[in-house]
Write a protein that holds these residues in place. Structure first.
Motif, mmCIF file in Angstrom:
data_model
loop_
_atom_site.group_PDB
_atom_site.id
_atom_site.type_symbol
_atom_site.label_atom_id
_atom_site.label_comp_id
_atom_site.label_asym_id
_atom_site.label_seq_id
_atom_site.Cartn_x
_atom_site.Cartn_y
_atom_site.Cartn_z
ATOM 1 N N GLU A 157 69.275 -20.040 -68.531
ATOM 2 C CA GLU A 157 70.541 -19.349 -67.747
ATOM 3 C C GLU A 157 71.691 -19.873 -67.956
ATOM 4 O OE1 GLU A 157 69.066 -16.560 -65.036
ATOM 5 O OE2 GLU A 157 67.530 -15.893 -65.599
ATOM 6 N N SER A 158 70.973 -20.860 -66.851
ATOM 7 C CA SER A 158 72.461 -21.822 -66.606
ATOM 8 C C SER A 158 73.035 -22.905 -67.895
ATOM 9 C CB SER A 158 71.687 -22.811 -65.480
ATOM 10 O OG SER A 158 71.839 -24.192 -65.979
ATOM 11 N N GLY A 159 72.463 -23.248 -69.227
ATOM 12 C CA GLY A 159 72.968 -23.846 -70.051
ATOM 13 C C GLY A 159 72.985 -25.163 -69.715
ATOM 14 N N ILE A 160 72.457 -25.542 -68.807
ATOM 15 C CA ILE A 160 72.853 -27.170 -68.305
ATOM 16 C C ILE A 160 71.477 -27.908 -68.150
ATOM 17 C CG2 ILE A 160 73.566 -28.772 -66.763
ATOM 18 C CD1 ILE A 160 75.451 -27.014 -65.461
ATOM 19 N N TYR A 161 71.716 -28.745 -69.173
ATOM 20 C CA TYR A 161 69.972 -29.357 -69.709
ATOM 21 C C TYR A 161 70.236 -31.025 -69.465
ATOM 22 C CZ TYR A 161 68.995 -25.085 -72.373
ATOM 23 O OH TYR A 161 69.280 -23.672 -72.296
ATOM 24 N N SER A 162 71.449 -31.470 -68.899
ATOM 25 C CA SER A 162 71.016 -32.847 -69.218
ATOM 26 C C SER A 162 72.034 -33.260 -68.001
ATOM 27 C CB SER A 162 71.558 -33.767 -70.019
ATOM 28 O OG SER A 162 70.718 -35.419 -70.219
ATOM 29 N N ASN A 163 73.001 -34.440 -68.149
ATOM 30 C CA ASN A 163 74.759 -35.052 -67.833
ATOM 31 C C ASN A 163 74.140 -34.199 -66.100
ATOM 32 O OD1 ASN A 163 74.918 -35.194 -70.318
ATOM 33 N ND2 ASN A 163 76.507 -34.169 -70.925
ATOM 34 N N ASN A 164 73.324 -34.991 -65.476
ATOM 35 C CA ASN A 164 73.203 -35.004 -64.030
ATOM 36 C C ASN A 164 73.507 -33.154 -63.662
ATOM 37 O OD1 ASN A 164 73.414 -37.932 -63.561
ATOM 38 N ND2 ASN A 164 74.882 -37.690 -64.413
ATOM 39 N N GLY A 165 72.145 -32.649 -63.804
ATOM 40 C CA GLY A 165 72.992 -31.493 -63.531
ATOM 41 C C GLY A 165 72.767 -30.966 -61.805
ATOM 42 N N PRO A 166 72.983 -29.620 -61.472
ATOM 43 C CA PRO A 166 72.176 -28.920 -60.546
ATOM 44 C C PRO A 166 70.649 -29.666 -59.839
ATOM 45 C CG PRO A 166 72.093 -27.318 -62.146
ATOM 46 C CD PRO A 166 72.654 -28.478 -62.676
ATOM 47 N N VAL A 167 69.092 -29.481 -60.964
ATOM 48 C CA VAL A 167 67.940 -29.614 -60.381
ATOM 49 C C VAL A 167 68.136 -30.669 -59.631
ATOM 50 C CG1 VAL A 167 65.781 -29.110 -61.681
ATOM 51 C CG2 VAL A 167 67.559 -27.130 -62.451
ATOM 52 N N LEU A 168 68.669 -31.890 -61.578
ATOM 53 C CA LEU A 168 68.995 -33.051 -60.721
ATOM 54 C C LEU A 168 69.178 -33.928 -59.115
ATOM 55 C CD1 LEU A 168 68.186 -36.408 -63.063
ATOM 56 C CD2 LEU A 168 70.586 -36.328 -61.755
ATOM 57 N N ARG A 169 70.440 -33.167 -59.293
ATOM 58 C CA ARG A 169 71.050 -34.043 -57.485
ATOM 59 C C ARG A 169 69.849 -33.358 -56.873
ATOM 60 N NH1 ARG A 169 75.711 -37.100 -57.923
ATOM 61 N NH2 ARG A 169 76.597 -36.657 -59.804
ATOM 62 N N ALA A 170 69.678 -32.046 -57.401
ATOM 63 C CA ALA A 170 68.440 -31.151 -55.458
ATOM 64 C C ALA A 170 67.364 -32.094 -55.568
ATOM 65 C CB ALA A 170 68.672 -30.097 -55.882
ATOM 66 N N PHE A 171 66.697 -32.579 -56.154
ATOM 67 C CA PHE A 171 65.982 -33.585 -56.423
ATOM 68 C C PHE A 171 66.334 -34.729 -55.804
ATOM 69 C CE2 PHE A 171 63.538 -37.135 -58.526
ATOM 70 C CZ PHE A 171 62.580 -37.326 -57.569
ATOM 71 N N GLU A 172 67.214 -35.563 -56.300
ATOM 72 C CA GLU A 172 67.495 -36.632 -55.673
ATOM 73 C C GLU A 172 67.866 -36.707 -54.359
ATOM 74 O OE1 GLU A 172 69.545 -38.412 -59.851
ATOM 75 O OE2 GLU A 172 70.737 -37.864 -58.270
ATOM 76 N N ALA A 173 69.001 -35.538 -53.607
ATOM 77 C CA ALA A 173 68.708 -35.453 -52.561
ATOM 78 C C ALA A 173 67.711 -35.163 -52.154
ATOM 79 C CB ALA A 173 69.684 -34.074 -52.299
ATOM 80 N N ASP A 174 66.463 -34.890 -52.121
ATOM 81 C CA ASP A 174 65.257 -34.794 -51.698
ATOM 82 C C ASP A 174 64.371 -35.504 -50.960
ATOM 83 O OD1 ASP A 174 63.654 -32.258 -49.993
ATOM 84 O OD2 ASP A 174 62.412 -31.679 -51.924
ATOM 85 N N ALA A 175 64.271 -36.414 -52.373
ATOM 86 C CA ALA A 175 64.314 -37.882 -52.782
ATOM 87 C C ALA A 175 64.497 -38.685 -51.337
ATOM 88 C CB ALA A 175 64.101 -38.729 -53.770
ATOM 89 N N THR A 176 65.688 -38.249 -52.078
ATOM 90 C CA THR A 176 66.048 -39.378 -50.070
ATOM 91 C C THR A 176 65.608 -38.920 -48.798
ATOM 92 O OG1 THR A 176 67.587 -39.696 -51.402
ATOM 93 C CG2 THR A 176 68.396 -39.927 -49.211
ATOM 94 N N THR A 177 65.502 -37.865 -48.861
ATOM 95 C CA THR A 177 65.291 -36.885 -46.951
ATOM 96 C C THR A 177 63.464 -37.180 -46.993
ATOM 97 O OG1 THR A 177 66.781 -35.929 -47.541
ATOM 98 C CG2 THR A 177 64.992 -35.334 -45.594
ATOM 99 N N ARG A 178 63.144 -36.701 -47.848
ATOM 100 C CA ARG A 178 61.422 -37.099 -47.673
ATOM 101 C C ARG A 178 60.648 -37.747 -48.246
ATOM 102 N NH1 ARG A 178 60.197 -31.356 -51.178
ATOM 103 N NH2 ARG A 178 57.732 -31.911 -49.993
ATOM 104 N N LEU A 179 61.645 -39.222 -48.833
ATOM 105 C CA LEU A 179 60.631 -40.358 -49.418
ATOM 106 C C LEU A 179 61.110 -41.509 -48.926
ATOM 107 C CD1 LEU A 179 60.365 -40.090 -52.938
ATOM 108 C CD2 LEU A 179 58.480 -39.647 -51.753
ATOM 109 N N PHE A 180 62.451 -41.666 -48.200
ATOM 110 C CA PHE A 180 62.674 -42.824 -47.299
ATOM 111 C C PHE A 180 63.860 -42.681 -46.491
ATOM 112 C CE2 PHE A 180 62.890 -42.888 -52.527
ATOM 113 C CZ PHE A 180 62.474 -44.169 -52.664
ATOM 114 N N GLY A 181 63.301 -41.019 -45.906
ATOM 115 C CA GLY A 181 64.042 -40.714 -44.224
ATOM 116 C C GLY A 181 65.569 -40.341 -44.294
ATOM 117 N N GLY A 182 66.671 -40.496 -45.245
ATOM 118 C CA GLY A 182 67.296 -39.702 -45.671
ATOM 119 C C GLY A 182 68.090 -41.126 -45.620
#
Length: 823
Positions: A26-51
């Motif tokens: 629905e978003s039409g965003i499949y790559s190029n640092n989209g919102p799903v990727l950015r959300a995963f990166e932020a979540d990984a930083t918090t949950r895997l590397f203590g923020g």
């Protein structure tokens, strides 16, 4: 029967992620640092590397290494090497090469199988600014000390990029993810085979958010503004669908990692005391499979063991074997240091299944099956005191193992092995120190290959197709073989000899140092030390063979006189020994010492092969040193003689400077023992102008005539560097009488250590019963059926001699003595 594959990919199922997939569509965003990727990166930083810091998700870990390395060296010194350990995946070297660097492969630690700290520091000292980056590998997810790499980076001014491909899920004791807050990029894999399984992907973590954003631009063609490339770049972006899978894995990863940790603990408990594994970590180690080392005596059976496990439904492998330094492509493009520990570890590694769907009961079944196949009892019995050994060989390098090779060529190795103990300080036998030299051999490729070709031992003969053997075979038409390539083949032979000795009742003690031996009532009591635990033990043997090699002692320089003057007094701090020049990094050392000289002058003292090889090295290495005419002077006492295969061959080139006593009566060779061969021979032929050859203008010869040779003294006084190539002396094992008094040897007075039967001589020159010597600087001179010219004065060394007549001379005496004792 439940099948247990070695690797069981178990990423989140796309079929369970339909809502997230629909939102992406629905978003039409499949790559190029989209919102799903950015959300995963932020979540990984918090949950895997203590923020701490920030994360960048990329298409795969190899691309992550490539851009991290390219960024790390873009503004640094113009070094060309990327220092990395031998036990790692090929992608580590591939990424460095694509980033414009040359892999510099070093040995590993025998305990945790990651890069050996002393080797890294030695190479950083040797190569200096030539090393652009250090690329440590967290071997099999093991949490290496990143604080040490912070220190190395500051001390040596070198970039660091950590290959943590297998480590996503590794934590410290507090549960914080490996690499959290690291000041340099730490690159993880999220491949389907990893504990943090997606389908494909990588994650880069770093404490510096600005670096992460720079890497993000490099992963997007180097764009820092729309369609504007200001950085080197490529396409390494992770698509939104893979980021969705990664986010789903992150949600259940604590449970996945905990289950795998239970399986790893079950493995450690099940194998305790029978197989070697990495040390138990203080936190958690992410494992995609469980690696262990087979017992050394089962090394040559590894493929058969893997096949047997497969027949019983258990997958097994041998990651990483061949290791990085043994990969053919890496051999072509990399600088490979001697890797005896990696060779040993790589030859014994066995990978066992560890997956999300396995149970603790499955682990017990795997280990029970392995025990049955390898035929190791679940609880080893307490060993009885070792019996008196028939023979103990001190030294498992080229000379010590050459004696075993000689026995194998005559079908006598099984008989010799019974009651044999071989003691070697390194973690593997065969290679010794040959690989540390940056020169070519004075033996042909065929000389080295002859140990394998036609050998009646099928395990050794099978090495004909081994990558290390094929590397030697490529030099059949060359003047010698690079010694760096000889070492791996000798270590491969050493592995087979190790297995054969142990299979036939002998013992091989690697990682063990012989401290001294005491003679009591006709037996040798040898004090041994385990180099890992520093625990001392004593073994008793009827016969002792010293194969500990030779060295160039510094104290000899203090007393050495040349042309009637003290070498130390006339040369002072301009004096070095040829051994350090011929070693890897030696030429670079010379270049640094002479860097301020526009037309440097070097004096090389000696008429041995090492002296001529030193001159040849200085002439041919690149970048070339700016020697002018006569820039190198060779000071020698004896005439320089070339080797010829026959009198006719010598006469055909117009060489007639020899007489009947210079011809070997067995082979017909001219100057068989005294003559220079291969590269050194070519240089001698040029300097003597044989057959119209033009002398090398950069080299001058000066034959020292006596103590009043003023010209020789002037050469030494005016040289910018003086290289002493005065030969080697034996590194003899300290020997004692029964009452503890030192047992004096002929070698202590500068005489040959052994007699014409390879028996070690006491100070009076008499042979010591039950004591033999072989190898560099032992002082053996061929005679009788072994051939050699009557005019020869000195000692003969050579792998071919040791693997044939000289080695068999000792073997025959040992077996004859055993037969007499039995009678």
């Amino acid at each position: 029967m439940k099948r247990l594959p070695l690797i069981t990919p178990h990423p989140p199922r796309l079929s369970t992620l339909t809502e997230g997939l629909a939102r992406i569509e629905e978003s039409g965003i499949y790559s190029n640092n989209g919102p799903v990727l950015r959300a995963f990166e932020a979540d990984a930083t918090t949950r895997l590397f203590g923020g701490r810091g920030a994360c960048l998700a990329v298409a795969n870990a190899t691309l992550g290494l490539m851009i991290s390395l390219r960024d790390a060296v873009s503004d640094g010194p113009a070094g060309r090497f990327a220092l990395m350990p031998a036990i790692t995946f090929a992608a580590t070297a591939q990424a460095a090469w694509w980033a414009g660097l040359t892999p510099l492969v070093c040995d590993v630690d025998a305990d945790n199988w990651s890069a050996a700290a002393d080797e890294e520091e030695r190479l950083l000292e040797r190569y200096g600014a030539q090393i652009a980056a250090v690329v440590p590998y967290a071997t099999f997810g093991y949490g290496i000390d990143l604080d040490r790499y912070r220190w190395l980076s500051k001390r040596f001014g070198v970039a660091v990029v950590v290959d943590a491909a297998a480590s996503l899920g590794t934590t410290d004791a507090s549960g914080l993810g490996f690499g959290a807050g690291a000041p340099f990029p730490v690159v993880f894999s999220m491949h389907a085979t990893k504990p943090f399984a997606t389908q494909e992907g990588g994650l880069i973590h770093c404490a510096d958010p600005d670096r992460i954003e720079r890497l993000r631009a490099m992963a997007n063609f180097g764009f820092t503004a729309p369609r504007t490339a200001t950085l080197p770049g490529l396409n390494a972006k992770m698509p939104e669908v893979m980021a969705l899978v990664a986010k789903a894995r992150l949600d259940d990863f604590a449970e996945v990692a905990g289950h795998r940790d239970q399986l790893a603990d079950a493995y450690r408990h099940a194998i305790a005391g029978r197989y070697t594994a990495q040390p138990r970590p203080t936190g958690r180690q992410a494992l995609g499979f469980f690696p262990l080392l087979l017992p050394s005596e089962r090394t040559h059976e590894r493929d058969a063991i893997i096949a047997r496990l497969g027949e019983e439904g258990i997958g097994a492998g041998k990651y990483f074997s061949p290791h990085l330094g043994e990969q053919p492509w890496v051999h072509e493009i990399a600088q490979i240091e001697p890797t005896p520990v990696a060779d040993m570890v790589g030859s014994r590694l066995l990978s066992l299944p560890l997956s999300d769907t396995m149970t603790v009961e499955d682990v017990a079944h795997v280990v029970d099956t392995l025990d049955r196949i390898v035929a190791i009892k679940a609880r080893p019995r307490v060993a009885a005191p070792p019996p008196i050994a028939e023979t103990m060989i001190i030294g498992g390098g080229p000379a010590g193992t050459a004696m075993l090779t000689a026995a194998s060529r005559h079908g006598l190795l099984p008989e010799l092995s019974r009651g044999l103990v071989l003691v070697e300080r390194d973690q593997a036998i065969g290679g010794g120190q040959l690989g540390r030299y940056a020169i070519t051999s004075d033996s042909t490729a065929q000389t080295f290959l002859s140990a394998i070709e036609g050998n009646p031992d099928p395990a050794i003969a099978a090495l004909a197709d081994h990558p290390a053997t094929l590397a030697i075979a490529r030099h059949r038409a060359s003047l010698g073989v690079p010694l760096a390539e000889v070492g791996p083949m000798l270590r491969a032979i050493g592995d087979r000899l190790h297995a054969s000795v142990t299979a036939n009742g002998g013992t091989v003690l690697t990682g063990t140092e012989a401290l001294h031996a005491r003679r009591k009532e006709g037996l040798w009591h040898v004090r041994l030390r385990d180099t890992a635990t520093h625990r001392d033990t004593e073994r008793v043997a009827r016969n002792l063979v010293i194969a500990t090699g030779g060295h160039q002692p510094l104290d000899r320089l203090v007393t050495q006189r040349v042309a009637g003057t003290s070498l130390m007094e006339i040369a002072g701090d301009r004096l070095v020994q040829s051994d350090s020049v011929l070693a890897r990094g030696g030429f670079e050392m010379v270049a640094d010492l002479l860097s301020s000289k526009r037309a440097p002058r070097v004096a090389v003292i000696g008429g041995s092969t090492s002296a001529l090889t030193t001159v040849a090295l200085l002439l041919r290495e690149r970048p070339a040193l700016p020697f002018g005419a006569g820039g190198i002077t060779l000071l020698h006492r004896s005439p320089l003689r070339p080797f010829y295969h026959s009198v006719e061959a010598a006469h055909a080139e117009g060489f007639t400077d020899f007489g009947p006593n210079d011809i070997c009566p067995v082979s017909g060779f001219v100057y068989r023992l005294a003559g220079f061969r291969l590269e050194a021979r070519e240089l001698v032929l040029r300097m003597l102008g044989v057959d119209g050859r033009a002398p090398e203008p950069r080299v001058a010869l000066h034959r020292v005539t006596g103590d009043d040779d003023l010209a020789a003294r002037n050469v030494l006084a005016e040289a910018d560097l003086v290289i002493a190539a005065l030969g080697y002396r034996p590194r003899a094992l300290p020997l004692e009488e029964a009452d503890g008094r030192p047992l004096g040897l002929a070698a202590h007075g500068g005489a040959p250590m052994v007699d014409d039967a390879c028996r070690v001589r006491d100070r009076s020159g008499a042979p010591i019963p039950g004591l033999y010597g072989i190898g560099l600087a032992a002082g053996f001179v061929p005679h009788g059926k072994l051939g050699g010219e009557a005019s020869f004065v000195g000692q003969a060394n050579g792998l071919w001699l040791w693997q044939n007549d000289v080695g068999m001379m000792i073997v025959d005496q040992l077996l004859a003595g055993r037969a007499r004792a039995a009678a």
